[in-house]
Design a protein around this motif. Structure first.
Motif, PDB file in Angstrom:
ATOM      1  N   VAL A  68       0.842  -1.203   0.000  1.00 39.15           N
ATOM      2  CA  VAL A  68       0.000   0.000   0.000  1.00 39.15           C
ATOM      3  C   VAL A  68       0.872   1.245   0.000  1.00 39.15           C
ATOM      4  CG1 VAL A  68      -1.698   1.317   1.312  1.00 39.15           C
ATOM      5  CG2 VAL A  68      -1.935  -1.148   1.115  1.00 39.15           C
ATOM      6  N   ARG A  82      -6.190   0.153   1.385  1.00 36.39           N
ATOM      7  CA  ARG A  82      -6.064   1.283   0.445  1.00 36.39           C
ATOM      8  C   ARG A  82      -7.277   2.200   0.565  1.00 36.39           C
ATOM      9  NH1 ARG A  82      -4.204   5.046  -1.166  1.00 36.39           N
ATOM     10  NH2 ARG A  82      -3.559   5.617  -3.269  1.00 36.39           N
ATOM     11  N   SER A 123       2.050   1.850  -3.435  1.00 29.01           N
ATOM     12  CA  SER A 123       0.973   2.325  -4.316  1.00 29.01           C
ATOM     13  C   SER A 123       0.647   3.783  -4.038  1.00 29.01           C
ATOM     14  CB  SER A 123      -0.277   1.461  -4.143  1.00 29.01           C
ATOM     15  OG  SER A 123      -0.918   1.737  -2.915  1.00 29.01           O
TER      16      SER A 123
END
Length: 542
Positions: A463, A494, A466
């Motif tokens: 995460v 997320r 990302s």
């Protein structure tokens, strides 16, 4: 007007607008020109809407959409300049045009001339802001133009009501013009505030994106009609409602925000195309009205051209007189230049030339009553309609055609704007990144029930990547397969990270640290990610 004819006008306007965009022409100018020519084509019926329908159906969504996407911080920051253009200049234009028309046009009494002044006073910033956005006007100039368009209609329509009452002998509410003016302002703002809070309360509890969007669509019409029913300003009610819900737009669900970002631009495009086509289609009717009154057409349109010159000249005169006065005051009292007076002469010149009139002028002219209270004909009604048409279409063609050239020739760029935008962008990214890290640190410490600590750590690290890169292109296929079983956990984390980032960004906006424009730019990206995460969660659940 029959429904089928209205639909044909809408289809005609959309087709012409699409053609104009394809060959990179200004849509308003093309629509007005083509509509004017089409009005004389044999067999084309007279296209006519009541003023109440135009002001109550066409105007509210356009105003609401502009207020919804306008930064209240920018409005408040430029309030002085906005009020000088949207309120004081409307009054000045009404008085100057009224005096000039009374002297020039024998068919108009002083009262009727002031009615004409109020009719042609409010600029329509739709085309000006469209040109400015396309050519990259500085944000502050766009804020002033947009803010002016949100308040000048209210001022002009209030003056119009007072002027018409003085001619017809009708009694106005509260008796005193000053009290009536104040009541219009305060009443309109209160109605918009109350209705917006009611809609916000309901939307926060129904959790249905379609219904939330429908509530938003109904609100501008409800606000306008409710305020008008109370004899307050429907325009200010709509603008206030748009400001309130635009300020708290991050409170609604992400799917609702995504829907509204598609709905309102589409509705704006439809209404704007119809408005400019409708303006052009009035030409033959205006000429017929003048002829029916037995007036020389060439004399009336000559008067209209002279009034057009006055209308065009008043705006730059007012802007530069105020600019010079402010400069003199600063020099005499050695005041430091503030944000409010930071416009250059080039920027003032562009603002002074962005005074195109629009459908409000035509609607107000059509709303002039036929008779007075005692049964006499309203003096010069056909002349007022003809002059209003020439001023609306004339300013649109004259200023609309030359404004892009003026913007290109003058250096109106703000050298500090890009730096401010970059600073705001970096600040928003920093706030979002910090909020994400704080949440992930808490998640790592507390763990996830029923999930191994190693798996939690692995997914949290994914995460983090990302959040930094906004994609996982660097992941190998083997690694993707290995952690596929943790996909639900990834999407859940997320999603929670996006919620934490949104809350931190809104808090920064509310504290004044972050601008509305920067907030909206970041939220748009977060909304797309959240929609994707929610879709994956729903697929797994089913």
């Amino acid at each position: 007007m029959d429904g089928p004819i209205l639909l044909l006008v809408v289809i005609f306007a959309i087709a012409v607008a699409g053609f104009a965009r394809r060959i990179d022409l200004q849509v308003p100018l093309v629509l007005v020109t083509v509509g004017s020519v089409a009005s004389f084509v044999p067999g084309v019926p007279h296209v006519s809407l009541s003023p109440q329908l135009i002001l109550g159906v066409v105007l509210p969504p356009l105003l609401y959409s502009a207020a919804l996407n306008f930064s209240f911080v920018s409005f408040r920051r430029n309030l002085g300049q906005i009020l000088r253009l949207g309120l004081v200049m409307v009054i000045v234009t009404t008085l100057v045009v009224g005096w000039f028309a009374n002297v020039l046009i024998p068919e108009l009494t002083l009262g009727a001339a002031l009615v004409l002044g109020a009719v042609v006073a409010p600029p329509d910033a739709v085309s000006a802001t469209a040109v400015g956005r396309k050519l990259g006007l500085p944000a502050r100039m766009m804020a002033i133009l947009t803010g002016e368009s949100l308040v000048n209609d209210a001022a002009a329509l209030t003056l119009f009501t007072l002027a018409v009452a003085s001619v017809t002998g009708r009694r106005i509410e509260l008796g005193s013009p000053v009290l009536f003016f104040l009541y219009e302002i305060v009443g309109g703002v209160l109605v918009g505030l109350v209705l917006a809070r009611i809609v916000r309360f309901v939307r926060n509890r129904i959790e249905d994106s379609a219904l939330e969007t429908v509530l938003g669509l109904v609100l501008p019409f409800t606000a306008y009609l409710a305020a008008e029913e109370l004899h307050a300003s429907g325009v200010l009610a709509v603008v206030t409602a748009g400001f309130v819900l635009g300020r708290v737009t991050a409170d609604v669900s992400v799917s609702t925000r995504v829907q509204e970002r598609q709905v309102w631009p589409t509705l704006d495009l439809l209404l704007e195309a119809f408005v400019f086509a409708y303006m052009g289609l009035q030409l033959k009717f205006v000429v017929s009205e003048v002829q029916r009154e037995g007036l020389p057409v060439h004399h009336v349109f000559a008067y209209a051209l002279l009034v057009l010159v006055v209308v065009v000249a008043v705006r730059p005169a007012w802007i530069f007189v105020n600019s010079g006065r402010n400069l003199l005051i600063r020099r005499l009292f050695r005041r430091k230049s503030s944000n409010e007076f930071a416009l250059t002469w080039q920027q003032n010149l562009v603002l002074s030339w962005a005074g195109m009139r629009g459908v409000v002028t035509l609607a107000a002219a059509a709303g002039v009553p036929l008779t007075t209270v005692v049964g006499d004909e309203f003096p010069g009604r056909a002349v007022i309609q003809a002059v209003a048409f020439v001023v609306a279409v004339g300013t649109l063609l004259l200023q609309g055609l030359t404004l892009p050239l003026l913007i290109r020739r003058l250096d109106v760029a703000d050298p500090l704007e890009q730096q401010r935008n970059d600073n705001q962008r970096l600040l928003s990214q920093s706030i979002a990144r910090t909020a994400a890290e704080n949440y992930l640190e808490r998640a790592a410490k507390e763990g996830i029930a029923g999930v191994e600590a190693e798996r939690v750590t692995e997914v949290i690290e994914r995460v983090r990547r990302s959040v930094r890169a906004r994609l996982d292109a660097d992941e190998t296929e083997d690694r993707e397969k290995r952690i596929a079983a943790a996909g639900a956990l990834f999407d859940s984390l997320r999603h929670n990270v996006l919620v934490a980032q949104r809350a931190a960004l809104i808090a920064a906006r509310d504290s004044g640290e972050l601008d509305d424009e920067a907030l909206r730019a970041v939220l748009n990206g977060l909304d797309v990610e959240e929609i994707a995460a929610e879709a994956r969660i729903e697929r797994r659940a089913t």
